[in-house]
Design a protein around this motif. Structure first.
Motif, mmCIF file in Angstrom:
data_model
loop_
_atom_site.group_PDB
_atom_site.id
_atom_site.type_symbol
_atom_site.label_atom_id
_atom_site.label_comp_id
_atom_site.label_asym_id
_atom_site.label_seq_id
_atom_site.Cartn_x
_atom_site.Cartn_y
_atom_site.Cartn_z
ATOM 1 N N LEU A 6 0.733 -1.333 -0.054
ATOM 2 C CA LEU A 6 -0.028 0.019 -0.229
ATOM 3 C C LEU A 6 1.020 1.273 -0.120
ATOM 4 O O LEU A 6 2.002 1.218 0.350
ATOM 5 C CB LEU A 6 -0.751 -0.078 1.270
ATOM 6 C CG LEU A 6 -1.996 -0.966 1.253
ATOM 7 C CD1 LEU A 6 -2.910 -1.220 2.564
ATOM 8 C CD2 LEU A 6 -2.938 -0.982 0.019
ATOM 9 N N ILE A 39 -9.713 3.055 -8.989
ATOM 10 C CA ILE A 39 -8.846 3.051 -7.866
ATOM 11 C C ILE A 39 -7.676 3.956 -7.848
ATOM 12 O O ILE A 39 -6.892 3.839 -8.884
ATOM 13 C CB ILE A 39 -8.154 1.505 -7.802
ATOM 14 C CG1 ILE A 39 -9.334 0.454 -7.852
ATOM 15 C CG2 ILE A 39 -7.393 1.257 -6.493
ATOM 16 C CD1 ILE A 39 -9.089 -1.082 -7.865
ATOM 17 N N GLY A 72 -1.347 12.085 -1.120
ATOM 18 C CA GLY A 72 -0.261 11.454 -1.977
ATOM 19 C C GLY A 72 0.616 12.272 -2.821
ATOM 20 O O GLY A 72 0.263 13.362 -2.882
ATOM 21 N N PHE A 80 3.908 22.021 -11.709
ATOM 22 C CA PHE A 80 4.030 22.212 -13.159
ATOM 23 C C PHE A 80 3.188 21.281 -14.183
ATOM 24 O O PHE A 80 3.641 20.354 -14.372
ATOM 25 C CB PHE A 80 5.578 22.402 -13.694
ATOM 26 C CG PHE A 80 6.221 23.412 -12.969
ATOM 27 C CD1 PHE A 80 6.600 24.657 -13.623
ATOM 28 C CD2 PHE A 80 7.029 23.212 -11.610
ATOM 29 C CE1 PHE A 80 7.309 25.692 -12.904
ATOM 30 C CE2 PHE A 80 7.693 24.215 -11.062
ATOM 31 C CZ PHE A 80 7.800 25.480 -11.621
ATOM 32 N N VAL A 242 -3.316 4.012 -10.049
ATOM 33 C CA VAL A 242 -2.190 4.070 -8.945
ATOM 34 C C VAL A 242 -0.755 4.262 -9.311
ATOM 35 O O VAL A 242 -0.018 4.118 -8.464
ATOM 36 C CB VAL A 242 -2.630 2.632 -8.182
ATOM 37 C CG1 VAL A 242 -3.960 2.572 -7.663
ATOM 38 C CG2 VAL A 242 -2.475 1.547 -8.943
ATOM 39 N N HIS A 245 2.146 1.811 -8.345
ATOM 40 C CA HIS A 245 1.537 0.771 -7.471
ATOM 41 C C HIS A 245 0.736 -0.213 -8.615
ATOM 42 O O HIS A 245 0.020 -1.254 -7.884
ATOM 43 C CB HIS A 245 0.599 1.280 -6.621
ATOM 44 C CG HIS A 245 1.336 1.644 -5.233
ATOM 45 N ND1 HIS A 245 1.864 0.413 -4.263
ATOM 46 C CD2 HIS A 245 1.871 2.840 -4.637
ATOM 47 C CE1 HIS A 245 2.637 0.918 -3.388
ATOM 48 N NE2 HIS A 245 2.529 2.388 -3.440
ATOM 49 N N PHE A 249 -0.387 -4.361 -7.639
ATOM 50 C CA PHE A 249 -1.611 -5.228 -7.918
ATOM 51 C C PHE A 249 -1.434 -6.470 -8.798
ATOM 52 O O PHE A 249 -2.122 -7.031 -9.626
ATOM 53 C CB PHE A 249 -2.755 -4.284 -8.691
ATOM 54 C CG PHE A 249 -3.406 -3.273 -7.920
ATOM 55 C CD1 PHE A 249 -2.827 -2.176 -7.344
ATOM 56 C CD2 PHE A 249 -4.638 -3.669 -7.570
ATOM 57 C CE1 PHE A 249 -3.714 -1.295 -6.451
ATOM 58 C CE2 PHE A 249 -5.590 -2.655 -6.696
ATOM 59 C CZ PHE A 249 -4.975 -1.812 -6.043
ATOM 60 N N GLY A 354 8.132 12.125 -2.634
ATOM 61 C CA GLY A 354 7.050 11.552 -3.344
ATOM 62 C C GLY A 354 7.430 10.687 -4.605
ATOM 63 O O GLY A 354 8.653 10.845 -5.104
ATOM 64 N N GLY A 381 6.941 10.797 -14.638
ATOM 65 C CA GLY A 381 7.367 12.195 -14.109
ATOM 66 C C GLY A 381 6.637 13.400 -14.267
ATOM 67 O O GLY A 381 6.709 14.384 -13.628
#
Ligand SMILES: Cc1cc2nc3c(=O)[nH]c(=O)nc-3n(C[C@H](O)[C@H](O)[C@H](O)COP(=O)(O)OP(=O)(O)OC[C@H]3O[C@@H](n4cnc5c(N)ncnc54)[C@H](O)[C@@H]3O)c2cc1C
Length: 443
Positions: A6, A39, A72, A80, A242, A245, A249, A354, A381
């Motif tokens: 997660l 999601i 997040g 930008f 996500v 992420h 999954f 991040g 990015g």
């Protein structure tokens, strides 16, 4: 399939913290059904939700976000929304003219979609402003990058303007910059204000957004069923938004690079400090060398502040330690002191890192990955613009709405397979560190 990891977001993002506290989160605490499940509540997930609600106003749409919207990466970036090519792996952001022209068209579609959401939801100039942007150069080498990039823009038929040191000083108050390359097509957002505002605007009796509701399991038994700690959503069609992420999954294994970048935000400046700094109250510069330092100056909610972003690290675990945030903070302090000697003694209120998701060949991880499951991941990015665009076209795909842009995105190669684990991340870290060292005064 069980979700293996997660999201963990290191440090508090100043962008989110300077805003008034959000209303209490609506957590999924029921078993429910929907026509579409999205999601992830970043740029891709919010844009997908918006597009689905436009294409099918009567559809029941559920968005599940693991954290609060704005906590997040979507609420912790430099804001930008860039239209032009922005290849972080290049010397000056540019690539081949034809591919860059297609990429610019796609990024602009994302920016237009974001602009329309900002307008529809009454978000205001602080959240979204069409300001253009400047690539700032602090050295002769950086200036040469600007000249090379300007040549590339001319070949693409894109307008731009070179600013000299005096113009840069007038804008930023800083003597640090030698030149700036202004391009008019970018938008600047307060990232947390923008995503929180979009989520607020999207909520209706057809669109439900649940926060602090991580999907821990996703399985298909006819329809898809997404399990969260306190509830479950069953839907025939799911959009996975996500970013990196997607790996958690089980998708795009060994095709996605997990990179962190970092930022610090000063405390609010006093009136006297604002006077000493000079320049305009709101501006932002990206570095002429992609490995250099991004700076933003804001004035509004939360007062007058400066935000510094630099450093990249590749972390396949998708987590970084508090010690890393503190260490990188010293690089931020150095960059801040070099640019703003008149603000000696002004400390940082917030420091954070991040996640970015990159692919080796700079393409998104997209398409229908299983029946009824669509991926809008890997923004390389530049998720504010690319993520918005990808969310939008992935919603088109899921809703059976064919567009030219969707066809262009689906025609892209898949993310290239990466070399085995340690080779990839040791190599990526070595290349990025070397690039940062070479960036010199641009850092
Ligand atoms: C310091 C910094 C500066 C940056 N500057 C810029 C910039 O100036 N311009 C730019 O374009 N980009 C910038 N970026 C990158 C940008 O933030 C990302 O590319 C963008 O957020 C990706 O958008 P996304 O919607 O694909 O993913 P995300 O914004 O990462 O959203 C995905 C969401 O999915 C959620 N999620 C993950 N797993 C689950 C789960 N199991 N269940 C439910 N939800 C889940 C996460 O919590 C997350 O909120 C920057 C990033 C950082 C860190």
């Amino acid at each position: 399939m069980k979700v293996t990891r997660l999201p963990v977001d290191p440090g508090l993002s100043g962008w989110n913290e300077i805003l008034p506290a959000p209303e209490a989160a609506e957590v999924l605490e029921e078993r429910t059904t929907a026509d579409f499940l999205v999601i992830g509540g970043g740029y891709a997930g919010l844009a997908a939700t918006r597009r689905l609600s436009q294409l099918h106003p009567d559809a029941r749409i559920v968005l599940l976000e693991a954290k609060r919207i704005g906590e997040g990466p979507a609420g912790r970036n430099s804001g930008f929304m860039i239209d032009l090519p922005h290849d972080l792996a290049s010397d000056d952001y540019g690539g081949a003219v034809e591919a860059d022209t297609a990429q610019t068209r796609a990024n602009r579609a994302g920016i237009e979609f974001a602009a329309a959401m900002a307008e529809a939801f009454g978000l205001g100039e602080e959240a979204f402003a069409r300001s253009g942007k400047i690539n700032a150069a602090a050295s002769d080498k950086g200036h040469r990058h600007n000249l090379d990039y300007a040549k590339h823009l001319t070949a693409m038929g894109e307008s731009h303007e070179m600013l000299d040191a005096a113009q840069m000083r007038e804008l930023t108050g800083s003597e640090y910059y030698r030149s700036g390359l202004f391009t008019p097509g970018a938008a600047m957002i307060q990232p947390a204000l923008f995503v929180r505002g979009v989520a607020r605007g999207l909520r209706s009796n057809r669109v439900r957004i649940f926060e602090n509701s991580p999907v821990t399991e996703l399985k298909r038994n006819g329809a898809w069923s997404a399990v969260t700690p306190k509830g479950r959503v069953v839907a025939p069609k799911v959009i996975l938004a996500v970013n990196g992420h997607a790996n958690s999954f089980g998708y795009f294994k060994r095709q996605l690079l997990h990179v962190f970048t970092y930022a610090s935000m000063t405390r609010a400046l006093t009136g006297e400090e604002v006077r000493k700094l000079g320049g305009s109250p709101r501006w932002g510069v990206t570095p002429a060398d992609p490995m250099g330092t991004t700076v933003r100056r804001i004035s509004g909610t939360g007062g007058d502040r400066l935000i510094i972003r630099n450093r990249f690290t590749c972390d396949p675990s998708m987590e970084v330690s508090a010690a890393r945030i503190a260490r990188v903070g010293r690089d931020h302090d150095r960059a801040f002191a070099a640019r703003f000697p008149m603000l000696k003694g002004v400390g940082m209120d917030y420091r954070w890192g991040g996640r970015l998701c990159l692919s080796w060949n700079g393409v998104p991880a997209t398409g229908e990955v299983e029946t009824g499951l669509y991926s809008a991941c890997c923004q390389n990015g530049l998720g504010t613009a690319k993520g918005t665009m990808l969310g939008m076209v992935t919603a088109d795909l899921a809703a059976g709405h064919r567009t030219e842009l969707l066809a262009e995105v689906l025609a892209l190669d898949p993310p290239k397979r990466l070399p085995p684990g340690p080779v990839t991340y040791l190599g990526a870290n070595a290349v990025m560190r070397w690039g940062e060292m070479k960036a010199g005064r641009e850092m």
